[in-house]
Design a protein around this motif. Structure first.
Motif, PDB file in Angstrom:
ATOM      1  N   THR A 138      34.942  45.104  30.219  1.00  0.00           N
ATOM      2  CA  THR A 138      33.842  45.795  29.571  1.00  0.00           C
ATOM      3  C   THR A 138      33.614  45.260  28.170  1.00  0.00           C
ATOM      4  O   THR A 138      34.517  44.704  27.545  1.00  0.00           O
ATOM      5  N   LYS A 184      28.434  46.609  28.749  1.00  0.00           N
ATOM      6  CA  LYS A 184      28.260  45.475  29.653  1.00  0.00           C
ATOM      7  C   LYS A 184      29.512  45.332  30.524  1.00  0.00           C
ATOM      8  O   LYS A 184      30.622  45.266  30.001  1.00  0.00           O
ATOM      9  N   THR A 196      31.669  43.255  33.551  1.00  0.00           N
ATOM     10  CA  THR A 196      31.839  42.063  34.378  1.00  0.00           C
ATOM     11  C   THR A 196      33.014  42.281  35.313  1.00  0.00           C
ATOM     12  O   THR A 196      34.010  42.901  34.939  1.00  0.00           O
ATOM     13  N   GLU A 236      28.369  39.438  36.619  1.00  0.00           N
ATOM     14  CA  GLU A 236      27.705  40.347  35.669  1.00  0.00           C
ATOM     15  C   GLU A 236      27.204  41.556  36.456  1.00  0.00           C
ATOM     16  O   GLU A 236      26.199  41.487  37.147  1.00  0.00           O
ATOM     17  N   ASN A 253      25.969  44.517  35.486  1.00  0.00           N
ATOM     18  CA  ASN A 253      24.745  45.224  35.049  1.00  0.00           C
ATOM     19  C   ASN A 253      23.497  44.683  35.759  1.00  0.00           C
ATOM     20  O   ASN A 253      22.556  45.429  36.011  1.00  0.00           O
ATOM     21  N   GLU A 254      23.545  43.371  36.074  1.00  0.00           N
ATOM     22  CA  GLU A 254      22.376  42.760  36.719  1.00  0.00           C
ATOM     23  C   GLU A 254      22.184  43.244  38.147  1.00  0.00           C
ATOM     24  O   GLU A 254      21.121  43.054  38.733  1.00  0.00           O
TER      25      GLU A 254
END
Ligand SMILES: [Zn+2]
Length: 258
Positions: free
Chosen positions: A3, A10, A12, A21, A23-24
């Motif tokens: 994080t 964010k 990962t 990633e 969040n994407e």
């Protein structure tokens, strides 16, 4: 998941050699498949069952990172020269620790190593946090925590945390001042003068109405639209929630499409 504090946090996810990633993927259809392989996060050997969030049975019994003081800091004896591995203890127990107050659904007290801030707060899904005390080792931090457990919880109600959209309005600074008055004199010298409050917001499009806890131990494929991430939980649009940390060392394939 790793994080990084941002607005929002964010996330990962290390998958094999790659960093994904996360969040994407929010708002997209995600499919995660577990192929049955679990590797111990300490020795790397294959294990049928994961103990204590990622260890094989042998490491659970012997590895320093699985010792009882990990969950109960007051049991650390490394300041007396007693530990499963003193070299490990010097780097992990005999360093500055932070006692903190964090808010998710209520105010909780906790302990963490100094460099684990703000990671620890994010992992718990806290919406805000303040440092209470800085201690020279894990044991003293644990003693302060035990003392404060009489006044605050030390558990996160993760179900409520995952359904909580708005943070509890609470003045952490007032709570901290209350704590300082409660602390016995010999512990008061560790009180942290930094009164800054860290606020944390999570990438969540939709909080679950009813929580359905899912795990790779019960189903090899977990899929749905990823609605958000809070703490170490993936929240799916169908109200399923997956505790990623529980599956440390699990061999997982992940696919996504919009
Ligand atoms: Zn092991």
């Amino acid at each position: 998941m790793r994080t990084e504090l941002g607005t929002p946090v964010k996330y990962t996810l290390p998958i094999g050699e790659n960093l994904l990633e996360m969040n994407e993927l929010i708002g997209k259809e995600v499919s995660m498949k577990f192929d049955g392989r679990i590797n111990c996060i300490s020795c790397g050997k294959k294990t049928k069952t994961s103990f204590g969030q990622g260890f094989c049975y042998n490491c659970l019994q012997t590895a320093p990172e699985a010792s009882e003081s990990v969950l109960r800091p007051e049991l650390s004896k490394s300041h007396l020269g007693i530990a499963r591995d003193m070299e490990w203890a010097e780097k992990h127990d005999l360093i500055d620790h932070i006692v903190y107050l964090a808010v998710s659904t209520e105010v909780k007290v906790g302990v963490t190593r100094i460099h684990q801030i703000p990671t620890r707060w994010i992992d718990q899904g806290a919406s805000s946090a303040i440092k209470l005390a800085t201690t020279p080792n894990r044991h003293i931090a644990g003693i302060i925590e035990v003392f404060l457990k009489k006044h605050f919880t030390d558990k996160t109600n993760w179900r409520a945390m995952l359904q909580c959209e708005t943070a509890l309005i609470c003045t952490l600074l007032e709570e901290k001042e209350k704590v300082i008055r409660l602390l016995p004199g010999e512990l008061r010298k560790y009180v942290e003068i930094d009164n800054s409050i860290t606020e944390i917001c999570y990438p969540v499009q939709k909080f679950p109405d009813k929580i359905k806890s899912v795990s790779f131990d019960k189903m090899p494929v977990i899929e749905g639209v990823l609605a958000g991430i809070k703490g170490q939980y993936l929240i799916f649009g169908n109200d399923s929630v997956l505790n990623i940390r529980k599956h440390n060392g699990y061999f997982i394939q992940i696919k996504s499409h919009s």
